[in-house]
Design an enzyme around this catalytic site. Structure first.
Site, mmCIF file in Angstrom:
data_model
loop_
_atom_site.group_PDB
_atom_site.id
_atom_site.type_symbol
_atom_site.label_atom_id
_atom_site.label_comp_id
_atom_site.label_asym_id
_atom_site.label_seq_id
_atom_site.Cartn_x
_atom_site.Cartn_y
_atom_site.Cartn_z
ATOM 1 N N GLU A 51 46.363 29.111 43.208
ATOM 2 C CA GLU A 51 45.598 30.237 43.745
ATOM 3 C C GLU A 51 44.773 29.739 44.929
ATOM 4 O O GLU A 51 43.588 29.404 44.778
ATOM 5 C CB GLU A 51 44.687 30.834 42.658
ATOM 6 C CG GLU A 51 45.465 31.386 41.473
ATOM 7 C CD GLU A 51 44.591 31.794 40.289
ATOM 8 O OE1 GLU A 51 45.026 32.631 39.500
ATOM 9 O OE2 GLU A 51 43.467 31.260 40.163
ATOM 10 N N ASP A 56 43.005 41.193 28.392
ATOM 11 C CA ASP A 56 42.633 42.470 28.990
ATOM 12 C C ASP A 56 43.115 43.641 28.138
ATOM 13 O O ASP A 56 42.357 44.575 27.846
ATOM 14 C CB ASP A 56 43.180 42.560 30.411
ATOM 15 C CG ASP A 56 44.600 41.998 30.519
ATOM 16 O OD1 ASP A 56 45.270 41.856 29.473
ATOM 17 O OD2 ASP A 56 45.043 41.707 31.641
ATOM 18 N N ASP A 105 37.471 28.502 36.975
ATOM 19 C CA ASP A 105 37.834 27.821 35.729
ATOM 20 C C ASP A 105 38.526 26.495 35.993
ATOM 21 O O ASP A 105 38.835 25.768 35.047
ATOM 22 C CB ASP A 105 38.733 28.738 34.886
ATOM 23 C CG ASP A 105 38.137 28.971 33.502
ATOM 24 O OD1 ASP A 105 36.907 28.906 33.369
ATOM 25 O OD2 ASP A 105 38.909 29.217 32.567
ATOM 26 N N ASP A 155 41.195 40.017 39.834
ATOM 27 C CA ASP A 155 41.803 38.700 39.987
ATOM 28 C C ASP A 155 41.551 38.206 41.399
ATOM 29 O O ASP A 155 41.288 38.993 42.322
ATOM 30 C CB ASP A 155 43.306 38.782 39.715
ATOM 31 C CG ASP A 155 43.608 38.972 38.236
ATOM 32 O OD1 ASP A 155 42.705 38.725 37.405
ATOM 33 O OD2 ASP A 155 44.737 39.373 37.910
ATOM 34 N N LYS A 186 41.192 33.388 30.132
ATOM 35 C CA LYS A 186 40.418 34.287 30.994
ATOM 36 C C LYS A 186 39.362 35.059 30.211
ATOM 37 O O LYS A 186 38.294 35.401 30.753
ATOM 38 C CB LYS A 186 41.369 35.259 31.692
ATOM 39 C CG LYS A 186 40.704 36.156 32.719
ATOM 40 C CD LYS A 186 41.734 37.064 33.380
ATOM 41 C CE LYS A 186 41.084 38.075 34.296
ATOM 42 N NZ LYS A 186 42.068 38.968 34.921
#
Length: 1427
Positions: free
Chosen positions: A784, A1138, A813, A969, A945
């Site tokens: 990412e 989620d 993280d 995100d 997450k």
């Protein structure tokens, strides 16, 4: 000789009935579903609902009876050519013709019937014809005498030239050349002309006689008619009383208008009666009641073709058809009361007949005529009488037995003979025969055995139907009821059901009339008897309506009738049931009450080819009426419904579901509200959001059509399972899952809605906007890239919302100094970027997207020189930012780890303390930025997450404690600057405070490859499924682009909104023990949580004041012993935290909203290759399946919480993605298996049932193509989605399912795999024509798909090379399987290409080796015989 004796006389052949059964059962299932729905919702509706329930209960019971009748259709095939070989001496037959009124039943019709019987192809010495004239008319007798003279010429003529139609009035309609093969013979022509002249002379005589008051002089033979009245006269016998005169063992009876249309009719009946088995089983042979020369399209619904074809043949498969009063061959011994058991010794059980004529019991049963009792005894023994063959010898005794008092004290009409007590004596007689255990059989030769004339007008038809219904109902309520026959006799249970259906025709009128009145009542009385249009239950009555009419149309077309003929039958059925049957029921009720008696009304017979004056120019028939009360109910019903429709058409009712009362109520409420409005009220009444239902009629129709096709296929599979093996069963199981899955999908799509927001009204309603905390999560700076994350952060900081009301938290993280360095640099750029965006109203506020366009086209201020300068300056600053981040990412350490960066000097990714940095606090134009990297230790679970989100919730709760939280995100930038305002419109609506738990934006992507080759774009999914789910309890939480209420995340229930506290926790003191136990040991955070639950903001506005406590709540052991991850916050236990969190919110009774503004709220980057796409799908499917099998399963949520039932169905569809892999893989392998193993899983090509899977294939693909085209996608995009769906389900989902199984068995744990993010516009895999090459790696994800491809390729090679052997009888077998195998190969075409490519575009050799091994094992198993 043995061969001769073994020659068959008749054969009973079962008809194939699979499709019909499937349709009948489908309709029965729907009717039961409607009843269940009615019953479950009775408490919430009134009397109308109850009335509808009662009517539909009767209709369902009636349909069950009809299905019972139709279930086992059979054909009775006769072989008359074998009759005389088996029985050189044919048995005698007595033929009875009955007439009652020479006016209504003209003698010429009767004489034609008599002449046709006399001329049948049977030895004349074995026949005797008896005409019963219940009208005692000299005209009838005169006609019979004249007809007998003509018969001396007519009968020899018919037998000499083998005439086929032996009723003269029908025979002479045709030219002799076309009528007979001997037409070329001059002798025949002469005789034909002579015969025609004789017949015309006969007709003239009878017509002349009928015009006279007395047909001839009443002298000689006619003297007995001189002083008689119709209902007061002595016995007159000229040819009657067969038991004394001829005593034939078989008797045929026909109505006066039913002529013998087939000269072989007696021989064919004897085939059914003389068979050795029939002697002990068959009591009578019934021919169907058919009619000749009816008006076009049967306007009065008299033709019983369809009823005979389906119900008649079905009943024949039970105990046999009912006796219909005409065209029936009886055994005399059965009519005389003999039971099947008596056949062995030719004696009845209860009467001993040993040649003693004066036996008292015999005399008591049959009457005081010893001679007749003797003839009865011989008949019961199966012998002919030994009396004289001269009929006149018995004439005197015949007068005796025909007298009106002969039957007194006997069993006639009670136990023997035709049974009394009903106007439909025929049905009652047949019932009593069946009661004894006898069976009956159909005689349905071609041409039909008998033909008659149907009623020729409305009054005649209605009169006949009333007479039938009255007589049938009389039987039902009499002591001869079929219920008693079943309980006390040998009537079979299913035959009982047949008689209950037949005899209750009159009772049908009551529910039919009520149900036909209900729509008008509901319109006028402002009520309802059907579910509302938006209620999914409306599908049940709609489906019943459609399927019933399609089923009956199918039956009519298959029986050779027209659509108009079908409509006339349906129309007359409704008219008859609501009028003739109603009066029949009233007649029987009055008879039971002793107030009146039933009267037999003879139906008018008409020999003409049409009813003349009733024909219109187009050949259609005008309906005729008279003053009979039969037409009162139908006329009343018409006027009532016309009145209701007039009310609607004049606008006197709001709509069909809302009547005058509701309209008045709405207007009254509106006027009250209008009068009460003030200027201030107007301001506060400005709408913030609106939920608008979408019209969805066509989509629903297509979805339901596909649903019923799937159910039909399942029913077909089920009914034919016993004829097939394991493959058929496997196909049935797979298709059962597909059908269930489709039902879940239809449930999701059924109620699509749009949520419309009005952000322009937000500050008018709420001048002080609420704070919002924004969370961005990232986990790996390699997968990412920080530049993507920083663009997301910058887009959020620049949204069109007061900066002082926003705070942005970035969770890292991966604990990467590169990410923190990038954030620091981005915060510096934000001081320029945010003011620039707000100054020039920039629409796209992610810099990397904004600077792709020219400044003039990017904003309306493009022509401003100040703007141009500012734009160039900002672009230069952004390019510098990009260079800094890219340069830092190339270094092992992005910068010197000193100062602010010193905390990163000795950290590892999964072993480091909490790091929290506040960046840019107290800036006026830019919201504050907070960097968080929670503490991680190797021995502590960090919950992926979900753990990150809970830490951010606690840290933000201490620092800003905004009542609303947005999480995205790292790659999902804010694409619409109004995004926060739009979400607040939904959240701040007064009703939403008690309903809406979160507001979800769809997950959309930018710059995807052309035509979406990896199926990542969810445009169609959100357009249909997303909007549909929004119409239920709301969309699921998808983990990004979602605005949450903090109090909901903290576990608050909708009921607690009134007092801002949860029912089971008192949160008014920060030291409350229960509060501490739930939220953790931080008193400061518990206090902030209490404020959030009360709907208030926390105390301090200085972020730094909470920094020390923030380190505490972000530690890895803070959650031990608390409710975090179980009752509050983001839920633990799944990689798709989620979805589980959203499920728990819905479980509490909260709803959610789906916002789909234009432009889209958020845009992200989709996976850019095959491995990345498959990895993401596997992670999703794994996490979803974890939820399904966990203690947080939606089933438990439904049973123990407030999750709505239809929302449960949505979650079952969503969470079972992984399970879909098993039936999908099996079904994809079935074609190959069948080809290799020489089996089949589809119906044969010549089997009509093949239409079902073909229709499913066509409709499903057309339906999905339609969805894609309507959303602006291409056909190629549709194909890519279909292809990737198949690939994903048979590979990624399969491995996901295996992963969860291993986890449940304790053999492994699931691992969270981060998806590669790519900011480039394409993935570099494009070919010259712009298409994308599929990429592969050595992941086991590609093994199942490669194996499946190799298996199907092997099967196709087997076919093409001729290695597959087909049996001679397997015509058409395998065509469907070969097509399916080709279809699978087409889906896996990227894999096929990958077999021949190298590098990342080719399938690795290790994968090919594994797949080849598995394919060989599969082929070996296919070739291995089982069992």
């Amino acid at each position: 000789m043995a061969k001769q004796v073994s020659l068959p006389l008749y054969e009973k052949v079962a008809r194939k009935n699979t499709t019909q059964r499937a349709l009948d059962i489908t309709l029965l299932f729907l009717l039961l579903s409607l009843l269940l729905y009615r019953f479950l919702s009775l408490s919430s509706h009134g009397f109308v609902w109850l009335l509808a329930f009662l009517c539909e209960s009767y209709f369902t019971f009636n349909w069950f009876l009809i299905v019972n009748c139709k279930w086992n259709p059979v054909d009775f095939v006769t072989y008359p050519q074998n009759l005389e070989k088996r029985f050189p001496e044919l048995p005698p037959v007595d033929m009875f013709v009955t007439t009652a009124d020479p006016v209504l039943e003209p003698p010429l019709i009767t004489m034609n019937t008599v002449l046709s019987l006399l001329a049948v192809d049977y030895p004349a010495d074995k026949l005797a014809c008896y005409l019963s004239d219940d009208g005692c008319s000299p005209l009838t007798f005169y006609s019979l005498v004249e007809a007998s003279k003509f018969a001396k010429l007519w009968v020899p003529f018919c037998k000499k030239y083998n005439v086929q139609v032996r009723a003269p009035f029908r025979y002479f309609l045709d030219d002799p050349v076309s009528s007979n093969s001997a037409a070329a013979n001059s002798e025949f022509k002469q005789e034909w002309k002579k015969m025609k002249a004789e017949y015309e002379e006969l007709c003239l005589k009878l017509e002349a006689a009928s015009r006279k008051s007395v047909p001839c002089e009443l002298t000689g033979e006619f003297a007995v008619f001189s002083n008689v009245e119709r209902s007061n006269h002595p016995t007159i016998i000229k040819s009657r009383v067969s038991g004394l005169l001829t005593n034939a063992p078989y008797m045929l009876n026909v109505d006066c208008d039913m002529f013998a249309n087939n000269p072989q009719v007696v021989r064919q009946a004897m085939c059914g009666l003389l068979d050795s088995k029939s002697q002990r089983e068959i009591a009578f042979v019934q021919s169907p009641q058919c009619f000749y020369d009816g008006p076009m399209d049967d306007p009065y619904g008299n033709q019983l073709v369809v009823m005979i074809e389906y119900v008649g043949r079905g009943v024949a498969g039970l105990q046999g058809p009912c006796y219909s009063g005409t065209g029936c061959f009886h055994r005399r011994n059965v009519i005389y009361g003999q039971s099947p058991e008596d056949v062995e010794n030719h004696a009845r059980n209860r009467i001993s007949i040993k040649g003693i004529v004066d036996n008292e019991v015999l005399i008591k049963e049959f009457g005081k005529s010893k001679r007749f009792s003797e003839s009865a005894a011989y008949a019961l023994k199966g012998k002919e009488s030994t009396f004289s063959n001269n009929l006149s010898d018995c004439l005197e005794e015949a007068f005796h037995v025909a007298s009106c008092d002969y039957e007194f004290g006997t069993s006639w009409g009670n136990k023997i003979g035709w049974i009394y007590g009903s106007m439909t004596e025929d049905v009652m007689t047949g019932l009593m025969i069946h009661k004894k255990g006898w069976k009956s059989t159909w005689l349905m030769p071609k041409p039909p055995a008998f033909l008659g004339c149907a009623p020729s007008g409305g009054p005649e038809t209605m009169t006949q139907q009333k007479r039938w219904a009255t007589g049938l109902l009389e039987i039902l309520v009499s002591r001869n009821s079929p219920i008693f026959a079943f309980l006390t006799g040998k009537l079979q249970f299913r035959m009982l059901l047949v008689y209950l259906w037949l005899l209750s025709w009159g009772l049908y009128s009551v529910p039919e009339l009520l149900y036909a009145t209900l729509p008008a009542y509901c319109i006028i009385a402002n009520s309802q008897f059907l579910p509302k249009v938006q209620d999914p239950a409306i599908l049940i009555p709609v489906a019943i309506f459609v399927i019933y009419y399609l089923l009956t149309i199918r039956e009519h077309l298959k029986a050779g009738m027209s659509i108009r003929g079908w409509w006339n039958f349906m129309k007359m059925g409704r008219i008859t049931r609501t009028s003739a049957y109603l009066l029949a029921a009233l007649t029987v009720v009055l008879k039971l009450l002793g107030l009146s008696e039933t009267v037999f009304e003879v139906t008018q017979k008409d020999q003409s080819n049409s009813d003349g004056d009733n024909e219109t120019n187009k050949g259609a028939i005008k309906f005729t009426f008279d003053k009979s009360p039969l037409f009162v109910p139908g006329t009343t019903l018409l006027l009532v419904n016309l009145t209701a429709l007039l009310i609607v058409s004049l606008g006197l009712a709001h709509d069909v579901g809302h009547g005058l009362g509701n309209l008045y109520k709405v207007r009254k409420e509106a006027s009250i509200k209008l009068a009460a409005l003030t200027a201030m009220a107007k301001q506060f009444s400005l709408p913030l959001s609106e939920k608008v239902a979408r019209k969805n009629t066509t989509q629903r129709a297509l979805d339901i059509a596909l649903s019923f096709l799937l159910l039909s296929l399942l029913l077909y599979r089920l009914l034919s399972l016993r004829n097939h093996g394991f493959v058929w069963l496997l196909a049935f199981l797979c298709e059962s899952y597909f059908t269930f899955n489709w039902f879940l999908i239809v449930n999701c799509k059924w109620n699509p809605v749009d949520f419309i927001t009005y952000p322009q009204n937000l500050e008018k309603r709420f001048p002080e906007l609420p704070p919002v905390d924004m969370f961005v999560t990232t986990a790996d700076p390699v997968l990412e890239p920080p530049l993507i994350t920083m663009n997301t952060v910058l887009s959020l900081l620049a949204v069109d919302y007061p900066a002082e009301k926003l705070a942005c938290y970035l969770s890292d993280d991966g604990c990467s100094p590169l990410t923190f360095y990038s954030l620091v640099e981005a915060s510096k750029f934000a001081k320029l970027w945010v003011p620039f965006c707000k100054k020039y109203n920039v629409q796209v506020r992610a810099p990397f997207r904004y600077f792709l366009d020219d400044p003039i086209s990017s904003t309306s201020a493009g022509t401003n020189s100040d703007f141009k300068q500012d734009w160039k300056k900002i672009k230069a600053e952004y390019e510098e930012l990009c260079l800094k981040i890219e340069a830092a990412s190339r270094k092992s350490v992005p910068c010197d780890l000193t100062g602010e960066f010193a905390v990163f000097s000795n950290v590892e990714r999964n072993n480091h303390p909490t790091i929290i940095k506040i960046i840019g606090e107290n800036l006026d134009d830019v919201p504050p930025l907070v960097y968080i990297s929670r503490e991680k230790r190797p021995k502590h679970r960090h919950h992926y997450k979900a753990g990150t989100m809970n830490v951010m919730s606690r840290v933000s709760g201490l620092m800003t404690n905004a009542p609303y939280m947005l999480n995205v995100d790292c790659d999902m930038f804010a694409n619409n600057p109004q995004i926060v305002r739009q979400a607040m419109c939904q959240h701040l609506d007064p009703k939403s405070e008690r309903e809406i738990g979160f507001v979800q934006f769809p997950q959309c992507f930018y710059d995807g490859p052309k035509d979406d080759p990896y199926g990542n774009q969810f445009v169609v999914l959100y357009e249909y499924m997303g909007r549909g789910i929004a119409g239920l309890q709301g969309p699921g939480y998808s983990g990004t682009g979602c605005f949450h209420r903090r109090n909901v995340i903290y576990g608050q229930w909708p009921e607690d909104v009134e007092n801002q506290a949860r029912n089971h926790t008192s949160m008014f003191n920060a030291d409350n023990e229960l509060l501490i136990k739930v939220f953790g040991k931080s008193k400061q955070f518990s206090e902030s949580a209490a404020y959030a639950l009360k709907g208030k903001k926390s105390f301090s506005n200085n972020l730094s004041d909470s920094l020390e406590e923030a380190f505490h709540v972000a530690s890895c052991d803070y959650e031990f012993g608390t409710s975090w991850g179980t009752k509050i916050g983001w839920m633990y236990g799944s990689m798709t935290e989620d979805v589980m969190t959203g499920l728990m919110i819905h479980k509490k009774g909260w709803k959610s909203a789906l916002l789909m503004p234009k432009p889209q709220g958020f845009l992200g980057c989709a996976p850019s290759g095959g491995p990345a796409a498959m990895t993401q799908q596997k992670r999703w499917a794994t996490g979803l399946l974890e939820i399904l099998v966990s203690r947080n399963s939606p089933i438990i949520a439904f049973l123990t919480g407030k999750l709505q039932f239809r929302m449960l169905l949505f979650y079952l569809w969503f969470l079972s993605w992984g399970l879909f892999s098993i039936p999908e893989l099996c079904y994809a392998a079935l074609p190959a298996y069948c080809i290799i193993a020489n089996s089949q899983f589809l119906p044969k090509v010549q089997d009509p049932a093949i239409l079902i899977p073909v229709s499913i294939f066509v409709i499903y693909n057309l339906l999905t193509i339609r969805e894609y085209l309507k959303t602006g996608m291409s056909i190629r995009a549709w194909w890519n989605f279909m292809r990737m769906g198949r690939i994903t389900r048979t590979s990624a989902y399969l491995l996901a399912a295996l992963t969860v199984v291993l986890k449940l068995l304790g053999l492994s744990e699931t691992v969270f795999e981060v998806t590669q993010k790519d900011q480039s516009d394409s993935d570099g895999d494009e070919t010259k024509n712009g298409a994308i090459k599929f990429t592969f790696d050595e992941s086991p994800l590609f093994v199942p798909g490669t194996t499946l491809l190799l298996v199907n390729l092997t099967a196709l090679i087997t076919v093409s090379s001729g290695l597959r052997q087909l049996a001679a009888h397997d015509v058409g077998l395998g065509a469907g399987e070969v097509f399916c195998s080709l279809w699978v190969v087409l889906f896996f075409l990227p894999f096929l290409k990958g077999l021949f490519r190298t590098g990342k575009y080719g399938i690795p050799n290790s994968t090919i080796f594994k797949s080849t091994s598995l394919a060989l094992v599969f082929v070996f198993l296919c070739r291995t015989p089982w069992g």
